[in-house]
Enzyme design. Structure first.
Site, short mmCIF file in Angstrom:
data_model
loop_
_atom_site.label_atom_id
_atom_site.label_comp_id
_atom_site.label_asym_id
_atom_site.label_seq_id
_atom_site.Cartn_x
_atom_site.Cartn_y
_atom_site.Cartn_z
N ASP A 183 4.86 -30.53 18.93
CA ASP A 183 4.96 -29.84 17.64
C ASP A 183 6.29 -30.13 16.96
OD1 ASP A 183 2.59 -28.80 18.51
OD2 ASP A 183 3.25 -26.71 18.54
N ASP B 266 4.46 -19.16 15.63
CA ASP B 266 4.58 -20.20 14.60
C ASP B 266 5.09 -19.68 13.26
OD1 ASP B 266 3.50 -21.80 16.56
OD2 ASP B 266 1.49 -21.85 15.70
N ASN C 20 -11.26 -14.04 16.79
CA ASN C 20 -10.65 -13.20 15.75
C ASN C 20 -9.33 -13.78 15.25
OD1 ASN C 20 -9.34 -12.62 18.23
ND2 ASN C 20 -8.69 -10.60 17.51
N LEU D 102 -5.65 -20.06 14.82
CA LEU D 102 -5.31 -20.80 13.60
C LEU D 102 -3.82 -21.11 13.67
CD1 LEU D 102 -7.36 -18.69 11.01
CD2 LEU D 102 -8.06 -20.74 12.27
N GLU D 103 -3.50 -22.27 14.23
CA GLU D 103 -2.13 -22.58 14.61
C GLU D 103 -1.31 -23.16 13.46
OE1 GLU D 103 -1.80 -23.43 19.12
OE2 GLU D 103 -3.10 -24.99 18.32
#
Length: 442
Positions: free
Chosen positions: A71, A221, A276, A308-309
């Site tokens: 990342d 994040d 979720n 949902l990164e």
């Protein structure tokens, strides 16, 4: 007005907003209205030539042979533009020793930085800060912003110092440090660390709530964003909708339109309710970016997706373009979708998001090489950076890697920056137009 037709002329993403935009007041919980990524939206996901990345040839050179690198995010100015400090661009990356099995890298992740004069030839600078002074047993991804010569490095504090075993508690943190720039390069020092946000259980699920039957937990994040329409400051982050599985009920808006609902039925509704994922937002309440008010999620994927990164926004014209990454195995049981970069657009920051390309899919790996890259980030100039993940797996699913030898896993993991992809965006359509040098941000 949005259009569903791709016009012949392509427009690249820019940070500039037209001068006629009206400035408004700050966002509040009362004015926020969470958007849904629905089952109907996600059921339309499929690779096309406009959403498929080129194959990455395996004859690559690692940017730091002694490290796994994954990342990655650039140092930005407060307005979101990529910063240049004394002639240098800077990127930050999660790293781990390259002799470690790839699947273990998250347990020892360290944020390091690289610098470059041309925005593509990167030199390792070292650890961004001394991890012994940071929060968490290790530090995961975030974002970085420079203002008045001061570095604001947002990160995920994962676990706790001194824990006996590896834990996965996640809190949002900020490291503020001094920037030293010379003809020899860039360095940082004198950091002050703060925890800036934790899940409260009202808008975002706590670890304790998730432990009561859910399949995962996220609160990570942090991505800094200055809203060009209002000048207000926010962080976006990955989270989960609040509450326990027992408290969660199905809202038909999670499914889609009334016509779609008529023909849809769950194969396993009890399992689907464990998905979720949410993209969270919080507004800064002081000028040092250390205190925030959590607002309702700007997007939820209830019954659709669990993670949902690395959410982030770029702006173009009057539109906010919201991007996020997710894996194929994070989709609910009634959906079949690839590892990919997914996106949504709205003319409001905290509501009204609709999926790009009808389904949300912006960029996926080729079907025959489904895991070759991951963790895509869209930059203001339309370039998309990512890291070279697992490649040329001989038809294996990524879940099969645990049954392969350590030698196989090591030889099929990239652990370096992947070729940068150029993306064009017009209204609610996107298009991959070319790829280029690995890690190129300019």
């Amino acid at each position: 007005m949005k259009t569903n037709t791709w016009m012949k002329r392509s427009f690249l993403v820019t940070t500039a907003l037209v001068s006629t935009l009206a400035f408004g007041s700050s966002v509040s919980a009362e004015t926020s209205q969470t958007s849904n990524w629905t089952i109907e939206d996600a059921s339309q996901i499929e690779r096309t030539k406009d959403t498929t990345a080129p194959y990455i040839e395996p004859d690559f050179e690692k940017m730091a042979p002694e490290l796994h690198v994954w990342d990655t995010w650039p140092l930005r100015n407060k307005d979101g533009s990529v910063a240049k400090v004394n002639g240098y661009y800077v990127i930050f990356s999660l790293t781990a020793p390259s002799d470690l099995l790839p699947g273990k890298r998250h347990d020892v992740a360290t944020i390091r930085y690289f610098y470059s004069k041309d925005g593509k030839s990167w030199k390792l600078g070292g650890e961004a800060f001394d991890p012994t002074g940071a929060y968490g047993s290790r530090q995961w991804a975030g974002s970085a912003m420079i203002e008045d010569g001061e570095l604001n490095l947002f990160y995920t504090a994962t676990g706790r110092k001194g824990e006996e075993g590896v834990t996965y508690e996640q809190r949002l943190a900020l490291a503020k440090g001094e920037v030293n720039a010379s003809s020899e390069g860039i360095s940082f020092e004198n950091f002050d660390h703060s925890i800036i946000l934790e899940p409260e259980g009202e808008h975002y699920q706590t670890e304790e709530q998730a432990a009561q039957g859910d399949i995962g937990y996220t609160f990570r994040d942090p991505w800094f964003f200055e809203d060009p329409k209002t000048g207000k400051d926010y962080i976006l982050f990955e989270g989960n909708s609040a509450g326990t599985p027992a408290e969660r009920t199905l809202d038909t808006n999670y499914i889609g339109s009334r016509s779609f609902q008529k023909d849809f039925s769950f194969t396993d509704e009890g399992f689907a309710k464990l998905f979720n994922g949410a993209i969270g937002i919080a507004e800064a309440t002081n000028d040092s970016y250390t205190e925030y008010e959590a607002l309702p999620p700007i997007l939820e994927a209830n019954y659709v997706n669990q993670e949902l990164e690395r959410p982030h926004i770029v702006t173009k014209g009057n539109q906010y373009y919201l991007f996020t990454n997710t894996h194929e195995h994070k989709f609910g049981p009634d959906l079949d979708a690839p590892d990919g970069l997914y996106g949504f657009s709205s003319d409001e920051l905290t509501s009204g998001y609709e999926p790009l390309n009808d389904s949300g899919l912006v960029l996926a790996n080729p079907e025959e090489h489904a895991y070759q890259s991951y963790s895509w980030m869209v930059l203001p100039n339309g370039k998309v950076i990512s890291f070279y993940n697992f490649h040329d797996l001989d038809g294996k699913n990524i879940s099969d890697l645990g049954g392969t030898t350590p030698e196989y896993q090591m030889s099929h993991f990239g652990g370096t920056l992947a070729p940068t992809i150029k993306l064009a965006i017009q209204n609610d359509k996107t298009k991959v137009i070319k790829d280029g040098h690995p890690g190129k941000i300019k």
